[in-house]
Motif scaffolding. Structure first.
Motif, PDB file in Angstrom:
ATOM      1  N   LEU A   1       7.990  -5.995   4.845  1.00 14.71           N
ATOM      2  CA  LEU A   1       8.215  -5.460   6.197  1.00 14.71           C
ATOM      3  C   LEU A   1       8.060  -3.942   6.238  1.00 14.71           C
ATOM      4  O   LEU A   1       7.537  -3.393   7.202  1.00 14.71           O
ATOM      5  N   ALA A   2       8.541  -3.272   5.180  1.00 15.43           N
ATOM      6  CA  ALA A   2       8.500  -1.804   5.149  1.00 15.43           C
ATOM      7  C   ALA A   2       7.078  -1.288   5.020  1.00 15.43           C
ATOM      8  O   ALA A   2       6.715  -0.301   5.643  1.00 15.43           O
ATOM      9  N   GLY A   3       6.265  -1.925   4.197  1.00 15.83           N
ATOM     10  CA  GLY A   3       4.903  -1.457   3.974  1.00 15.83           C
ATOM     11  C   GLY A   3       4.838  -0.431   2.859  1.00 15.83           C
ATOM     12  O   GLY A   3       5.850  -0.071   2.243  1.00 15.83           O
ATOM     13  N   ASP A   4       3.648   0.028   2.593  1.00 15.42           N
ATOM     14  CA  ASP A   4       3.401   1.004   1.529  1.00 15.42           C
ATOM     15  C   ASP A   4       4.258   2.252   1.719  1.00 15.42           C
ATOM     16  O   ASP A   4       4.508   2.675   2.850  1.00 15.42           O
ATOM     17  N   THR A   5       4.690   2.844   0.609  1.00 15.23           N
ATOM     18  CA  THR A   5       5.525   4.052   0.659  1.00 15.23           C
ATOM     19  C   THR A   5       4.869   5.157   1.479  1.00 15.23           C
ATOM     20  O   THR A   5       5.529   5.871   2.218  1.00 15.23           O
ATOM     21  N   SER A   6       3.565   5.308   1.347  1.00 12.43           N
ATOM     22  CA  SER A   6       2.839   6.324   2.109  1.00 12.43           C
ATOM     23  C   SER A   6       2.482   5.771   3.487  1.00 12.43           C
ATOM     24  O   SER A   6       1.748   4.781   3.584  1.00 12.43           O
ATOM     25  N   PRO A   7       2.982   6.379   4.550  1.00  9.85           N
ATOM     26  CA  PRO A   7       2.664   5.888   5.893  1.00  9.85           C
ATOM     27  C   PRO A   7       1.165   5.796   6.169  1.00  9.85           C
ATOM     28  O   PRO A   7       0.732   4.922   6.915  1.00  9.85           O
ATOM     29  N   ASN A   8       0.371   6.668   5.553  1.00  9.45           N
ATOM     30  CA  ASN A   8      -1.075   6.626   5.769  1.00  9.45           C
ATOM     31  C   ASN A   8      -1.727   5.410   5.119  1.00  9.45           C
ATOM     32  O   ASN A   8      -2.819   5.014   5.502  1.00  9.45           O
ATOM     33  N   GLN A   9      -1.057   4.830   4.133  1.00  8.06           N
ATOM     34  CA  GLN A   9      -1.572   3.645   3.456  1.00  8.06           C
ATOM     35  C   GLN A   9      -0.918   2.361   3.958  1.00  8.06           C
ATOM     36  O   GLN A   9      -1.398   1.263   3.668  1.00  8.06           O
ATOM     37  N   ALA A  10       0.185   2.484   4.676  1.00  9.33           N
ATOM     38  CA  ALA A  10       0.920   1.315   5.156  1.00  9.33           C
ATOM     39  C   ALA A  10       0.153   0.626   6.286  1.00  9.33           C
ATOM     40  O   ALA A  10      -0.398   1.273   7.175  1.00  9.33           O
ATOM     41  N   ALA A  11       0.130  -0.683   6.231  1.00 10.02           N
ATOM     42  CA  ALA A  11      -0.613  -1.470   7.222  1.00 10.02           C
ATOM     43  C   ALA A  11       0.053  -1.393   8.595  1.00 10.02           C
ATOM     44  O   ALA A  11       1.285  -1.317   8.691  1.00 10.02           O
ATOM     45  N   PRO A  12      -0.765  -1.423   9.646  1.00 11.23           N
ATOM     46  CA  PRO A  12      -0.191  -1.538  10.989  1.00 11.23           C
ATOM     47  C   PRO A  12       0.666  -2.804  11.050  1.00 11.23           C
ATOM     48  O   PRO A  12       0.348  -3.810  10.428  1.00 11.23           O
ATOM     49  N   GLY A  13       1.759  -2.719  11.786  1.00 11.23           N
ATOM     50  CA  GLY A  13       2.668  -3.849  11.867  1.00 11.23           C
ATOM     51  C   GLY A  13       3.822  -3.764  10.891  1.00 11.23           C
ATOM     52  O   GLY A  13       4.809  -4.467  11.036  1.00 11.23           O
ATOM     53  N   THR A  14       3.698  -2.882   9.877  1.00 11.01           N
ATOM     54  CA  THR A  14       4.816  -2.642   8.975  1.00 11.01           C
ATOM     55  C   THR A  14       5.652  -1.502   9.549  1.00 11.01           C
ATOM     56  O   THR A  14       5.183  -0.734  10.400  1.00 11.01           O
ATOM     57  N   ILE A  15       6.872  -1.392   9.079  1.00 10.54           N
ATOM     58  CA  ILE A  15       7.755  -0.332   9.578  1.00 10.54           C
ATOM     59  C   ILE A  15       7.150   1.042   9.309  1.00 10.54           C
ATOM     60  O   ILE A  15       7.067   1.885  10.205  1.00 10.54           O
ATOM     61  N   ARG A  16       6.696   1.268   8.087  1.00  9.54           N
ATOM     62  CA  ARG A  16       6.118   2.585   7.764  1.00  9.54           C
ATOM     63  C   ARG A  16       4.765   2.783   8.433  1.00  9.54           C
ATOM     64  O   ARG A  16       4.416   3.898   8.819  1.00  9.54           O
TER      65      ARG A  16
END
Length: 144
Positions: free
Chosen positions: A89-104
């Motif tokens: 749910l949180a997504g990748d630590t880096s917001p730029n790498q985190a998938a859309p739909g994840t918290i980050r």
């Protein structure tokens, strides 16, 4: 499958941007239980214990500054495979790498100057989860 517990921290940027309700809704919509919840302020001493493996790193002062910027919402969540589920749910630590739909991916930011604001922390394994829960929720520790 045994029920796990995990610690989730909505970091100061998530609190300031009013994402608390949306994050809790995502956790509950996945079927996880909220077993503890409070608004709290971090202290330098608590952060040194929480990030014990990073205290000697050159970037620790940035983490400390970030986590002291304002209130934090600390959550204990439980459920089957909750640790892996919250990481997803949180997504990748880096917001730029985190998938859309994840918290980050949806709420996190990486600024041009390299400042990272990734909204949420979650425990990475059951042992750390229990250690972190004891740190952030000392009032739940049975007293002799």
């Amino acid at each position: 499958m045994a029920t796990e517990r995990t610690l989730i921290l909505i970091k100061p940027d998530g609190v300031k941007a009013h994402h608390i309700g949306q994050i809790i809704t995502r956790i509950e919509d996945k079927g996880y239980s909220i077993d503890g919840l409070k608004v709290t302020m971090a202290t330098p001493e608590l952060l040194k214990k929480h990030y014990v493996e990073k205290v000697d790193k050159p970037y620790f002062s940035e983490i400390e500054h970030y986590m002291l910027e304002g209130p934090i919402v600390a959550i204990i969540a439980s459920g089957s495979r909750v640790i892996k589920g919250i990481h997803t749910l949180a997504g990748d630590t880096s917001p730029n790498q985190a998938a859309p739909g994840t918290i980050r991916g949806d709420f996190g930011r990486m600024f041009d100057d390299g400042i990272l604001r990734n909204v949420i922390h979650s425990s990475d394994n059951p042992q750390n989860a229990e250690k972190e829960i004891r740190l952030w929720f000392p009032e739940l520790i049975p007293q002799p």
